[in-house]
Motif scaffolding. Structure first.
Motif, mmCIF file in Angstrom:
data_model
loop_
_atom_site.group_PDB
_atom_site.id
_atom_site.type_symbol
_atom_site.label_atom_id
_atom_site.label_comp_id
_atom_site.label_asym_id
_atom_site.label_seq_id
_atom_site.Cartn_x
_atom_site.Cartn_y
_atom_site.Cartn_z
ATOM 1 N N PHE A 135 7.398 7.812 3.536
ATOM 2 C CA PHE A 135 7.879 7.053 2.386
ATOM 3 C C PHE A 135 7.666 7.832 1.092
ATOM 4 O O PHE A 135 7.973 7.338 0.017
ATOM 5 C CB PHE A 135 7.163 5.695 2.318
ATOM 6 C CG PHE A 135 7.432 4.824 3.518
ATOM 7 C CD1 PHE A 135 6.468 4.656 4.501
ATOM 8 C CD2 PHE A 135 8.651 4.201 3.672
ATOM 9 C CE1 PHE A 135 6.719 3.876 5.619
ATOM 10 C CE2 PHE A 135 8.907 3.408 4.783
ATOM 11 C CZ PHE A 135 7.949 3.253 5.757
ATOM 12 N N LEU A 186 3.954 9.822 -3.121
ATOM 13 C CA LEU A 186 3.578 9.060 -4.315
ATOM 14 C C LEU A 186 3.972 7.606 -4.053
ATOM 15 O O LEU A 186 5.137 7.227 -4.179
ATOM 16 C CB LEU A 186 4.320 9.625 -5.535
ATOM 17 C CG LEU A 186 4.188 8.911 -6.877
ATOM 18 C CD1 LEU A 186 2.767 9.024 -7.398
ATOM 19 C CD2 LEU A 186 5.155 9.526 -7.882
ATOM 20 N N THR A 225 3.497 4.075 -5.234
ATOM 21 C CA THR A 225 2.928 3.403 -6.397
ATOM 22 C C THR A 225 3.473 2.032 -6.745
ATOM 23 O O THR A 225 2.757 1.257 -7.318
ATOM 24 C CB THR A 225 3.071 4.269 -7.663
ATOM 25 O OG1 THR A 225 4.437 4.607 -7.848
ATOM 26 C CG2 THR A 225 2.215 5.499 -7.597
ATOM 27 N N SER A 226 4.693 1.706 -6.512
ATOM 28 C CA SER A 226 5.177 0.441 -7.065
ATOM 29 C C SER A 226 5.272 -0.655 -6.016
ATOM 30 O O SER A 226 5.426 -0.398 -4.825
ATOM 31 C CB SER A 226 6.545 0.619 -7.747
ATOM 32 O OG SER A 226 7.576 0.602 -6.782
ATOM 33 N N ARG A 227 5.140 -1.876 -6.489
ATOM 34 C CA ARG A 227 5.226 -3.034 -5.604
ATOM 35 C C ARG A 227 6.609 -3.100 -4.953
ATOM 36 O O ARG A 227 6.752 -3.416 -3.773
ATOM 37 C CB ARG A 227 4.972 -4.310 -6.425
ATOM 38 C CG ARG A 227 4.791 -5.577 -5.623
ATOM 39 C CD ARG A 227 4.327 -6.706 -6.528
ATOM 40 N NE ARG A 227 3.040 -6.409 -7.129
ATOM 41 C CZ ARG A 227 1.878 -6.580 -6.526
ATOM 42 N NH1 ARG A 227 1.819 -7.080 -5.310
ATOM 43 N NH2 ARG A 227 0.761 -6.273 -7.145
ATOM 44 N N GLN A 228 7.606 -2.768 -5.737
ATOM 45 C CA GLN A 228 8.982 -2.801 -5.241
ATOM 46 C C GLN A 228 9.167 -1.803 -4.101
ATOM 47 O O GLN A 228 9.778 -2.111 -3.080
ATOM 48 C CB GLN A 228 9.911 -2.451 -6.400
ATOM 49 C CG GLN A 228 11.377 -2.710 -6.142
ATOM 50 C CD GLN A 228 12.207 -2.428 -7.386
ATOM 51 O OE1 GLN A 228 11.689 -2.348 -8.506
ATOM 52 N NE2 GLN A 228 13.486 -2.263 -7.218
ATOM 53 N N ASP A 229 8.617 -0.600 -4.288
ATOM 54 C CA ASP A 229 8.726 0.411 -3.236
ATOM 55 C C ASP A 229 7.961 -0.016 -1.986
ATOM 56 O O ASP A 229 8.389 0.232 -0.863
ATOM 57 C CB ASP A 229 8.200 1.759 -3.738
ATOM 58 C CG ASP A 229 9.157 2.448 -4.689
ATOM 59 O OD1 ASP A 229 8.780 3.505 -5.240
ATOM 60 O OD2 ASP A 229 10.272 1.930 -4.893
ATOM 61 N N ARG A 249 7.512 -3.033 -1.011
ATOM 62 C CA ARG A 249 8.331 -4.089 -0.385
ATOM 63 C C ARG A 249 9.444 -3.461 0.438
ATOM 64 O O ARG A 249 9.748 -3.882 1.552
ATOM 65 C CB ARG A 249 8.911 -4.976 -1.488
ATOM 66 C CG ARG A 249 9.367 -6.344 -1.019
ATOM 67 C CD ARG A 249 9.804 -7.212 -2.171
ATOM 68 N NE ARG A 249 8.694 -7.635 -2.995
ATOM 69 C CZ ARG A 249 8.633 -7.475 -4.312
ATOM 70 N NH1 ARG A 249 9.606 -6.898 -4.964
ATOM 71 N NH2 ARG A 249 7.589 -7.894 -4.981
ATOM 72 N N PHE A 258 -1.753 6.663 -3.982
ATOM 73 C CA PHE A 258 -1.546 5.374 -3.298
ATOM 74 C C PHE A 258 -2.173 4.297 -4.169
ATOM 75 O O PHE A 258 -3.315 4.432 -4.591
ATOM 76 C CB PHE A 258 -2.235 5.445 -1.938
ATOM 77 C CG PHE A 258 -2.044 4.225 -1.072
ATOM 78 C CD1 PHE A 258 -3.057 3.286 -0.917
ATOM 79 C CD2 PHE A 258 -0.860 4.038 -0.393
ATOM 80 C CE1 PHE A 258 -2.877 2.181 -0.107
ATOM 81 C CE2 PHE A 258 -0.679 2.929 0.431
ATOM 82 C CZ PHE A 258 -1.691 1.996 0.564
ATOM 83 N N THR A 259 -1.428 3.233 -4.469
ATOM 84 C CA THR A 259 -1.958 2.218 -5.391
ATOM 85 C C THR A 259 -2.012 0.834 -4.737
ATOM 86 O O THR A 259 -1.317 0.559 -3.763
ATOM 87 C CB THR A 259 -1.085 2.116 -6.653
ATOM 88 O OG1 THR A 259 0.189 1.559 -6.283
ATOM 89 C CG2 THR A 259 -0.893 3.455 -7.330
ATOM 90 N N PRO A 260 -2.835 -0.043 -5.336
ATOM 91 C CA PRO A 260 -2.929 -1.411 -4.818
ATOM 92 C C PRO A 260 -1.577 -2.128 -4.825
ATOM 93 O O PRO A 260 -1.306 -2.935 -3.938
ATOM 94 C CB PRO A 260 -3.899 -2.092 -5.790
ATOM 95 C CG PRO A 260 -4.686 -1.003 -6.384
ATOM 96 C CD PRO A 260 -3.778 0.167 -6.456
ATOM 97 N N SER A 261 -0.747 -1.856 -5.805
ATOM 98 C CA SER A 261 0.546 -2.559 -5.878
ATOM 99 C C SER A 261 1.421 -2.226 -4.687
ATOM 100 O O SER A 261 2.058 -3.113 -4.113
ATOM 101 C CB SER A 261 1.283 -2.182 -7.171
ATOM 102 O OG SER A 261 0.631 -2.755 -8.280
ATOM 103 N N ASP A 313 -0.206 -3.902 -1.584
ATOM 104 C CA ASP A 313 0.007 -5.351 -1.519
ATOM 105 C C ASP A 313 1.369 -5.666 -0.918
ATOM 106 O O ASP A 313 1.498 -6.618 -0.144
ATOM 107 C CB ASP A 313 -0.068 -5.971 -2.926
ATOM 108 C CG ASP A 313 -1.500 -6.104 -3.418
ATOM 109 O OD1 ASP A 313 -1.694 -6.380 -4.606
ATOM 110 O OD2 ASP A 313 -2.425 -5.939 -2.582
#
Lengths: 181, 54
Positions: free
Chosen positions: B8, B11, B13-17, B19, B48-51, B54
Motif C-alpha cells: 500500500f 507512507l 498516513t491518512s484515514r481515507q487511505d 479505509r 505509519f500513523t494511528p489514522s 484506525d
C-alpha cells in the motif's frame, strides 16, 4: 536545499491572518492528495539527514496526522480557502502547517457542547480521545503527536482560534495560553 | 494469512487511505477460515500513523 527569504512560520501566519487567498503554489496543498505527495517528499528529504535517521518517520507521521486533520475536519465545511499551507526548511529543521478551517473549538463542540473556549478545546484535543467526527474509532491523532513530541527533541507550537499549545521535550508540559495572531 | 503493508506504499498516513486499503483486503479477510492467523508484515513501511491504522 531551498532557503526561504522569509521565515516559513511567518509566511504561514501571514496567510491565515490575511485576506482569503490561496497561498503561494509551492506551499499550497488544495487537497489531501497533494499533501500526501509533498509529505512523501518530506520523508525523502528527512531520510538524508544523519541526525534524524533514527526517528524521521515519527516526524513525518506527526506532520501527516496534523495535516490530514485539517482535511478530515473541514471536508465540505471550509469557511473560505480550502486546503492547507505546508512548508518545511530542512536546514532550519522547521515544518509549518496551516489552514483556514473552522478551528478545533467548533468541530469539538459538535460532540462536546460543554467545551468553553479555544484553550479548553486544545486541552481536550491533545489529552482526550474524542473527535468532532464521532462516532467511530478516531480521536487519537493529537495524542499520538503529543507522545512523539515528548519523547523526541521536537518542539511544537499549535494554534487554533485564540489559543496556543506549546510542547517540547524540554519542558515535558502541555502549555496552553491565549494567543492572538 | 500474511498481508504485506508495503504493497500500500511506504507512507501510510491518512484515514481515507486506510479505509481504501481495508476495502482492498476485505475480500481476503472474509475468506479467512476459523483459527487462521492474520499476519501484518510491516517490512518496507517507513511511516505509519494511528489514522491509517484506525
Amino acid at each position: 536545499m531551498e532557503l526561504f527569504n522569509k521565515d516559513t512560520f511567518a509566511q504561514a501566519t501571514d496567510w491565515i491572518g490575511g485576506s482569503a487567498r490561496e497561498p503561494e503554489a509551492r506551499f499550497y496543498c488544495p487537497t489531501s492528495s497533494e499533501f500526501k505527495g509533498r509529505l512523501s517528499k518530506l520523508q525523502s528529504d528527512l531520510e538524508r539527514l544523519p541526525d534524524l535517521i533514527d526517528y524521521y518517520p515519527l516526524i513525518v507521521a506527526i506532520v501527516g496526522e496534523i495535516g490530514n486533520n485539517s482535511f478530515d475536519h473541514n471536508l465540505g465545511n471550509w469557511p473560505d480557502i480550502s486546503g492547507i499551507f505546508f512548508s518545511y526548511d530542512t536546514n532550519k529543521r522547521q515544518v509549518a502547517l496551516a489552514d483556514r478551517g473552522q478551528g478545533i473549538l467548533r468541530t469539538l463542540k459538535r460532540v462536546r457542547p460543554d467545551v468553553k473556549n479555544d484553550e479548553d478545546a486544545l486541552r481536550i484535543a491533545f489529552t482526550e480521545v474524542v473527535s468532532g467526527r464521532s462516532p467511530g474509532s478516531r480521536g487519537n491523532g493529537l495524542k499520538f503527536v503529543l507522545g512523539v513530541v515528548l519523547s523526541k527533541t521536537i518542539e511544537i507550537n499549535f494554534f487554533s482560534g485564540a489559543a496556543m499549545v506549546s510542547v517540547s521535550n524540554n519542558n515535558k508540559n502541555l502549555k496552553i495560553d491565549k494567543f492572538l495572531l | 494469512m500474511k498481508i504485506e503493508l508495503k504493497k500500500f506504499g511506504n507512507l501510510l498516513t491518512s484515514r481515507q487511505d486506510g479505509r481504501e486499503a481495508l476495502a482492498a483486503i476485505e475480500p481476503l479477510l472474509l475468506n479467512m477460515v476459523d483459527n487462521e492467523t492474520l499476519e501484518l508484515d510491516f517490512d518496507g513501511v517507513i511511516t505509519f500513523t494511528p489514522s491509517w491504522a484506525d
